[in-house]
Scaffold this active site. Structure first.
Site, PDB file in Angstrom:
ATOM      1  N   ASP A 183     -32.476 -68.425 -37.108  1.00  0.00           N
ATOM      2  CA  ASP A 183     -32.822 -67.037 -35.685  1.00  0.00           C
ATOM      3  C   ASP A 183     -33.914 -67.827 -35.746  1.00  0.00           C
ATOM      4  O   ASP A 183     -34.735 -68.269 -35.376  1.00  0.00           O
ATOM      5  CB  ASP A 183     -33.729 -65.793 -36.765  1.00  0.00           C
ATOM      6  CG  ASP A 183     -32.289 -64.855 -36.715  1.00  0.00           C
ATOM      7  OD1 ASP A 183     -32.352 -65.172 -34.866  1.00  0.00           O
ATOM      8  OD2 ASP A 183     -32.518 -63.362 -37.350  1.00  0.00           O
ATOM      9  N   ASP A 240     -25.995 -58.774 -33.547  1.00  0.00           N
ATOM     10  CA  ASP A 240     -25.015 -58.994 -34.166  1.00  0.00           C
ATOM     11  C   ASP A 240     -23.867 -58.134 -34.586  1.00  0.00           C
ATOM     12  O   ASP A 240     -24.220 -57.315 -34.084  1.00  0.00           O
ATOM     13  CB  ASP A 240     -26.426 -58.620 -34.676  1.00  0.00           C
ATOM     14  CG  ASP A 240     -27.018 -59.358 -35.500  1.00  0.00           C
ATOM     15  OD1 ASP A 240     -27.546 -60.327 -34.992  1.00  0.00           O
ATOM     16  OD2 ASP A 240     -28.519 -59.185 -36.149  1.00  0.00           O
TER      17      ASP A 240
END
Ligand code: NAG
Length: 440
Positions: A183, A240
């Site tokens: 990430d 997301d």
């Protein structure tokens, strides 16, 4: 390979221009350029020749850490083992879902004080990552872990990789990790651009083959996909995914808005990642579940489920395990599809797939999407007519057409000048394989 060579040439040229005043400096820089750009760079780890398939808890289980109250939902060894077992017993592994990837919230808040190694939560992963990895491997599956390129993980539960690239890559390799989801929270723009390639090189130095999933472009305003695709096996280009059709169609819109750029850099070993498959949860209708499955296959997307495998309804399980659709996703040509037409609320998405005939003409997977919301009956099935040639299906050999959601349903043989008619449910999809005519 072409891009890789071009990069070498570019850096070579730039360095020559920059250092023309000093011959010895020029030579030194040149050596650096050759070893750095032409050997170490470029992700040639031989992995992810087709888009990775597996499972990741994040959209469904988020950062639930309260195992006392919610033992079945917390991010723990129990959840991971249960899922790994269900991948096997539920028949998912046999279709190709093989990576069991732990997302954020697996770590202790700080590193080990003496070794500085990352520590898994002692409470929730009491036997440790190495033994969990062994267990996953013993089932014939592969093991993935989340990390962050910056100072902290996105959920702020543990340390990021900053200043510990080699240590963390080696720790992962020691634990038997096969896939890293990296990430990009708590990192500056420069940290991202320096960090992602550097961590990739650290993974390479461990000698362990590890799929490298990067969130890099998501955190950039102007991502350079030609660079990103040289360093990562897959990369997240959008936000997301959430458990809703709106989220799925937002990601589709994001993809189509930059699809020429995205598809120029994808292929075997390097994939655009539109994020997880949310079907099997709460909010997608049956038709919307079909829609996500079909479009993700057209995009050559990684098929990473996020769901509770124990409670996936049988009809959704059947969609997730539709071998004909998974075969489109995993097509060895590795060519991503695109949105090719939009007519009012109907979109057509198409992907070239095998077989290819003797004239070099490919077959196609074509998805017709009814977004709903148009006309006198915005939430009714819509009939859509189109000439094959308008879909780019131009082979004079013609095409045999089958319904990918029901392969026993053959629609017959079509030539480019024939009209194809499909009736699509509201907020749903029809999905067909057009297999190009003989001589292959
Ligand atoms: C490391 O990189 C080299 C050069 O790109 C490649 O040949 C090798 O397979 C890589 N090794 C691993 C473990 O990724």
């Amino acid at each position: 390979m072409q891009i890789f060579i071009a990069t070498c040439i570019n850096n070579f040229t730039i360095l020559l221009m920059m250092s023309a005043r000093n011959i010895s400096l020029q030579m030194a820089l040149l050596l650096v350029a050759i070893s750095f750009y032409c050997v170490a760079d470029g992700l040639e780890n031989g992995l992810a020749r087709t888009p990775p398939m597996g499972w990741m808890p994040f959209e469904r289980f988020r950062c639930m850490t309260d195992c006392a109250r919610f033992p079945r939902d917390c991010i723990s060894e129990t959840l991971i083992k249960r899922t790994a077992e269900l991948l096997i017993s539920g028949g998912y592994a046999a279709v190709g879902y093989q990576y069991v990837i732990i997302d954020d919230c697996w770590m202790e808040a700080s590193r080990d004080e003496t070794t500085h190694e990352l520590l898994p939560s002692l409470e929730r992963f009491p036997t440790g990552m190495s033994s969990l990895g062994d267990y996953i491997h013993s089932l014939g599956l592969k093991f993935g872990l989340y990390h962050d390129i910056g100072e902290k993980t996105c959920m702020f539960r543990g340390p990021g990789a900053a200043r510990h690239f080699d240590l963390d890559a080696q720790t992962f390799a020691n634990w038997g990790v096969d896939y890293v989801k990296m990430d990009g929270c708590y990192a500056s723009d420069a940290d991202l651009d320096r960090g992602y390639p550097a961590f990739g090189r650290a993974l390479n130095r461990t000698g362990r083959p590890i799929v490298y999933s990067c969130s890099w472009p998501f955190y950039k305003s102007q991502p350079d996909y030609s660079i990103i695709s040289q360093h990562c096996n897959l990369w997240r280009f959008a936000e997301d995914v959430k458990d809703s059709l709106t989220s799925v169609t937002n990601i589709m819109t994001r993809f189509s808005s930059i699809q020429n750029l995205l598809t120029a850099h994808s292929g075997p070993g390097r994939w655009n990642d539109p994020d997880m498959l949310v079907l099997g949860n709460f909010r997608l209708s049956y038709d919307a579940s079909r829609l996500q499955m079909a479009i993700w296959a057209v995009l050559a997307a990684p098929l990473i489920m996020t769901n509770d495998l124990e409670t996936v309804r049988p009809e959704v399980k059947e969609l997730l395990q539709n071998r004909d659709i998974v075969a489109i996703d995993q097509d060895p040509l590795g060519l991503s599809g695109k949105k090719i037409l939009q007519w009012r609320n109907i979109q057509v998405w198409a992907r070239p797939v095998r077989p290819v005939n003797d004239y070099g003409e490919s077959s196609f997977a074509v998805a017709f999407v009814n977004l709903g919301g148009f006309g006198v009956c915005p939430l009714c099935p819509q009939t859509f007519h189109v000439l094959l040639s308008r879909l780019g299906l131009q082979s004079s050999m013609g095409y045999w057409v089958v319904d990918l959601f029901n392969k026993n349903h053959s629609l017959g043989f079509f030539k480019p000048k024939d009209k194809f008619i499909t009736r699509v449910n509201p907020e749903g999809v029809t999905f067909y394989k057009f297999t190009v005519g003989h001589s292959y």
